[in-house]
Design an enzyme around this catalytic site. Structure first.
Site, mmCIF file in Angstrom:
data_model
loop_
_atom_site.group_PDB
_atom_site.id
_atom_site.type_symbol
_atom_site.label_atom_id
_atom_site.label_comp_id
_atom_site.label_asym_id
_atom_site.label_seq_id
_atom_site.Cartn_x
_atom_site.Cartn_y
_atom_site.Cartn_z
ATOM 1 N N CYS A 259 -14.641 -2.956 -0.049
ATOM 2 C CA CYS A 259 -13.322 -3.403 0.203
ATOM 3 C C CYS A 259 -12.588 -5.058 -0.864
ATOM 4 C CB CYS A 259 -12.826 -4.436 1.967
ATOM 5 S SG CYS A 259 -13.883 -6.304 2.416
ATOM 6 N N CYS B 19 -15.650 -8.704 5.516
ATOM 7 C CA CYS B 19 -15.936 -8.887 7.153
ATOM 8 C C CYS B 19 -16.671 -8.032 8.205
ATOM 9 C CB CYS B 19 -14.777 -9.809 8.255
ATOM 10 S SG CYS B 19 -14.073 -8.549 8.351
ATOM 11 N N ARG C 199 0.916 -1.500 0.012
ATOM 12 C CA ARG C 199 -0.015 0.056 0.182
ATOM 13 C C ARG C 199 0.909 0.926 -0.343
ATOM 14 N NH1 ARG C 199 -3.351 -0.371 4.523
ATOM 15 N NH2 ARG C 199 -4.167 -1.765 3.832
#
Length: 560
Positions: free
Chosen positions: A425, A470, A68
């Site tokens: 996500c 999640c 990232r």
């Protein structure tokens, strides 16, 4: 807190020699993975160890790394953008992802390519340091490139200043990833961490700055958020919001998502020292025994805001006033054509779920390569995973639209608002925490929701949908009009009653909803909304006003 009660990773951090561990040594071995301790430390360097969960099934795990980049305020040069496209093709899985924190992510980087990928990002004058880990993460800011606008200039300067101030000072990152040989000159002489200390923070820490009329960075979901207070064309101060955070663990009933609380008003000169005081209070009093209870929202919940503020005042060294009346009122996704303020235009382009790839008729990478070869625009990344082209000459608008259409990229008027305000996500197959799908299934769910809304004449309504695989909440699913949170394989917890502005939490409407049943459950609620909404009332506001029981009755009647 006594040492024997600390979580294991606290000891790993303390013994790491300021994030070095033995990462450098493990980079040289033939194992495709790092040890558990070093894998934890790698997060501070901007990378997560993962495996391809599609390829499990009793076979050896296929390990790789997510990398990232840290992009304060989402500001990217064309050279940096193209460099990331090159890196994703040479060292990753061929795709580049725009994150919902205005950054870039690469997936599928092998350990043998990890150093090359990180070095390549640094050669583009971006970095991966502090993109993950128990530190202050990428600092978010409204990305709208408004020119001749002191307010936007002030916010972007603050984003840069905050990112620089809270960047870890350890030499470990330089030594492991960037240094060439033993005689290379060090870039920093500071070797300790004046803000973080040897064990850094108890958990990750997120920050951002926003405008009241455009909360495009979801300020209330941040550990520390700043809402600009504007008089004329100047920011005179900020309301400081503390204690937001989206993650929760269903098995631990004392965990929960939270929106931040307005703590105080600070002048521009006070922002960094007061923010540092907040970070240090979390550093010294946050829970280091249980990482699932370590975010600052839990400290504030335990202490209460008055006690927390008093401790911040103690660390800051002076009393702090009450917040200013200014608060969030609206949000903009910045998609489409806009006047930039200097005679030029900017164009916001929706990137569904942030994934840049060339697949079938939609050739996103090729589109941006052609655009930036012809027009080397500066770019901005948005918190809704979009991309803004800046400094566009009005005469070039037709050619830019032609290039986008040639590559299958839809313009703003070709997209519904519900799709523009949707994010997801990554979830499966790369995220180790995901219990079910998110990014890969949301487009099909959006197709169904669009058809259902069209049936009720609601296709033009702005409804925000956030989906995660999640309950950790990386795509901020607890605050939009509709939140979908992975609960089990192919099943989700459905949240309603938040809003696109991100100012409150939604409520659980139904649990264990199958992927194929989402639009069916929402259909009668959309009908009720159409028939009973008040003038100007959004879908989330309607659900919040009428409440779960009323919505459940409508859904029950439709089911009979």
């Amino acid at each position: 807190m006594s040492e024997e009660k600390l979580s294991k990773f606290e000891g790993v951090k303390e013994q790491s020699n300021f994030l070095r561990g033995s990462i450098g040594e493990e980079l040289l071995n033939a194992d495709p993975t790092f040890s558990e301790d070093n894998a934890g430390l790698l997060k501070f360097h901007g990378t997560y160890q993962q495996d391809n969960r599609d390829a499990r099934g009793g076979k050896p795990k296929e390990y790789s790394f997510m990398v990232r980049s840290r992009v304060p305020g989402g500001k990217v040069t064309p050279e940096q953008f193209l460099a990331h496209l090159d890196i994703c093709e040479e060292f990753a899985n061929g795709t580049l992802r725009v994150t919902d924190r205005q950054a870039f992510q690469l997936h599928g980087v092998l350990k043998t390519d990890l150093k090359s990928a990180i070095r390549g990002i640094n050669e583009s004058k971006l970095s991966t340091i502090a993109a993950c880990g128990d530190v202050c993460r990428n600092f978010m800011c409204c990305p709208a490139p408004q020119k001749n606008n002191p307010v936007h200039d002030q916010m972007q300067k603050l984003a840069d200043a905050m990112a620089d101030h809270f960047r870890p000072k350890s030499l470990a990152y330089y030594e492991i990833w960037l240094k060439d040989g033993e005689n290379s000159e060090l870039v920093h002489q500071v070797v300790d961490e004046p803000i973080y200390g040897k064990t850094y923070l108890p958990r990750k820490f997120k920050m951002g700055v926003t405008l009241p009329e455009d909360n495009c960075i979801d300020v209330y979901t941040q550990d520390l958020g700043l809402i600009a207070v504007v008089e004329g064309d100047t920011i005179v101060g900020y309301n400081m919001v503390v204690g937001g955070g989206m993650g929760m663990t269903p098995a631990k009933k004392d965990t929960f998502p939270a929106v931040g609380k307005r703590m105080t008003y600070v002048t521009p000169e006070q922002v960094i020292p007061v923010a540092e005081a907040v970070v240090k209070v979390q550093r010294d009093f946050g829970n280091r025994a249980d990482r699932k209870h370590a975010r600052m929202k839990y400290l504030i919940a335990e202490w209460g805001l008055p006690k927390f503020k008093a401790k911040v005042e103690e660390y800051y060294g002076a009393a702090l006033p009450e917040p200013h009346p200014t608060d969030v009122t609206n949000v903009d996704d910045h998609i489409g054509w806009h006047e930039q303020g200097d005679g030029k235009l900017f164009l916001g382009i929706n990137i569904e779920n942030g994934r840049l790839k060339d697949e079938g008729p939609l050739q996103l990478k090729a589109a941006f390569r052609e655009l930036l070869a012809k027009f080397p625009f500066p770019l901005r990344l948005t918190a809704l995973q979009g991309i803004i082209l800046c400094d566009v000459e009005p005469k070039d608008k037709p050619e830019i639209e032609s290039i986008l259409r040639k590559h299958g990229v839809k313009l703003a008027h070709e997209l519904t608002l519900i799709r523009r305000y949707s994010i997801a996500c990554p979830a499966l197959p790369t995220c180790g925490l995901a219990v079910t799908e998110s990014e890969r299934v949301l487009p099909a769910i959006m197709d169904e929701l669009e058809a259902t809304l069209d049936q009720y004449g609601l296709k033009e309504d702005r409804i925000a949908v956030h989906m995660t695989g999640c309950p950790n909440g990386c795509a901020r699913p607890y605050t939009p009009d509709i939140g979908l949170v992975g609960k089990a394989r192919g099943k989700y917890t459905l949240y309603l009653g938040g809003n696109a502005e991100g100012t409150r939490l939604g409520f659980i409407f139904q649990d264990m909803v199958p992927e194929q049943g989402i639009s069916t459950i929402l259909s009668p609620i959309f009908a009720q909304y159409r028939d009973q909404r008040q003038d100007g009332e959004s879908f989330g506001d309607f659900c919040h006003r009428v409440g779960k029981d009323s919505l459940a009755r409508a859904e029950a009647v439709a089911a009979t």
